[in-house]
Design a protein around this motif. Structure first.
Motif, PDB file in Angstrom:
ATOM      1  N   ARG A 122      -7.040   2.958  -0.059  1.00  8.67           N
ATOM      2  CA  ARG A 122      -5.662   3.304  -0.541  1.00  8.67           C
ATOM      3  C   ARG A 122      -5.868   1.367  -1.081  1.00  8.67           C
ATOM      4  NH1 ARG A 122      -1.944   7.255  -0.897  1.00  8.67           N
ATOM      5  NH2 ARG A 122      -2.360   9.166   0.700  1.00  8.67           N
ATOM      6  N   ALA A 123      -5.844   0.967  -1.831  1.00 13.38           N
ATOM      7  CA  ALA A 123      -6.105  -0.488  -2.775  1.00 13.38           C
ATOM      8  C   ALA A 123      -4.317  -0.927  -2.645  1.00 13.38           C
ATOM      9  CB  ALA A 123      -6.219  -0.592  -3.803  1.00 13.38           C
ATOM     10  N   LEU A 124      -3.972  -1.775  -3.267  1.00 17.46           N
ATOM     11  CA  LEU A 124      -2.583  -2.442  -2.634  1.00 17.46           C
ATOM     12  C   LEU A 124      -2.592  -2.918  -4.421  1.00 17.46           C
ATOM     13  CD1 LEU A 124      -3.425  -5.476   0.066  1.00 17.46           C
ATOM     14  CD2 LEU A 124      -2.406  -3.062   0.500  1.00 17.46           C
ATOM     15  N   PHE A 127       0.060  -5.739  -6.116  1.00 17.94           N
ATOM     16  CA  PHE A 127       0.264  -6.787  -6.067  1.00 17.94           C
ATOM     17  C   PHE A 127       1.779  -7.723  -6.732  1.00 17.94           C
ATOM     18  CE2 PHE A 127      -2.649  -9.052  -3.112  1.00 17.94           C
ATOM     19  CZ  PHE A 127      -3.432  -8.056  -3.739  1.00 17.94           C
ATOM     20  N   ARG A 148       1.004  -0.825  -0.330  1.00 22.69           N
ATOM     21  CA  ARG A 148       0.410  -0.225  -0.156  1.00 22.69           C
ATOM     22  C   ARG A 148       1.466   1.137  -0.096  1.00 22.69           C
ATOM     23  NH1 ARG A 148      -0.792   0.643   5.298  1.00 22.69           N
ATOM     24  NH2 ARG A 148       0.011   2.271   5.051  1.00 22.69           N
TER      25      ARG A 148
END
Lengths: 116, 116
Positions: free
Chosen positions: A102-104, A106, A95
């Motif tokens: 907030r999104a992650l 990957f 993040r």
């Protein structure tokens, strides 16, 4: 540039041994969080461990520990005493910025196979 | 325990059909997310929502829309399904307002969508 890089598509480990799964990240934000998730063949994503950028100590959760090297921008997952049930895909995620809306992001994942 | 459920584990649709994927969480989380997972690419963010009726585009919003009419429910809509939307779709939710130290995302079991 990749924000999260997992360079090991697949790993093998013997039961009861320790294994390290690599993760490097790229951000210029001083505040960020790093997460590891496990995805067994059933498909669900299971949260394992979290490390904040300002945390002084490396995170640990049972047999999982996170080897956080801030200067090298690496956040490797260490699994001690591997078990057959540890066989799964493992994803590192980041993040960027402080926690909130907030999104992650990957990585592409590492498939771990634990051999008896 | 946080529970995130998705309406279907497996779905088969025809090209051009309108497809609805539903996600429900029971922890009063304000943030909800839709990710798509493809082999070798990890998870990629499609859309997320930080409040009822609020949404933000992720990295790959083309061909998708979302709806969040109630806090606990977040729907992903494929207006006209195409074969390149065949994938695993994962919903997640989190909260930072609950006073926790992290904003860990909790995932549903996933929907494996095949578009023929």
């Amino acid at each position: 540039a990749q924000k999260i890089t997992q360079t090991q598509p697949g790993m093998f480990v013997q039961e009861k041994e320790a294994v390290t799964l690599d993760c490097t990240y790229d951000t210029s934000d001083p505040s960020y969080g790093l997460f590891w998730y496990k995805q067994p063949s059933s498909g669900e994503m299971i949260f394992l461990i979290y490390q904040g950028s300002y945390d002084q100590q490396n995170a640990t959760e049972g047999r999982y520990s996170l080897n956080f090297q801030k200067a090298r921008k690496s956040a490797n997952l260490v699994i001690s005493a591997s078990q057959l049930g540890d066989s799964a895909m493992y994803f590192c995620a980041m993040r960027e910025g402080p926690a909130g809306r907030r999104a992650l992001t990957f990585g592409s994942g590492t498939r771990l196979q634990v051999q008896p | 325990d946080v529970k995130v459920t998705q309406s279907s584990r497996y779905l088969v649709k025809r090209t051009g059909e309108k497809v609805f994927l539903e996600c429900v969480q029971d922890m009063d989380h304000e943030n909800m997310f839709w990710y798509r997972q493809d082999p070798g690419l990890g998870l990629r963010l499609i859309y997320f929502s930080y409040d009822v009726k609020m949404k933000e585009k992720g990295d790959i919003p083309e061909g998708y829309s979302v709806s969040r009419e109630k806090k606990e429910r977040f729907s992903l809509i494929l207006e006209s399904a195409s074969t390149n939307q065949t994938s695993m779709y994962l919903c997640a939710s989190n909260s930072f307002l609950a006073g926790g130290f992290t904003d860990t995302q909790y995932f549903g079991p996933g929907t494996r969508l095949t578009v023929l």
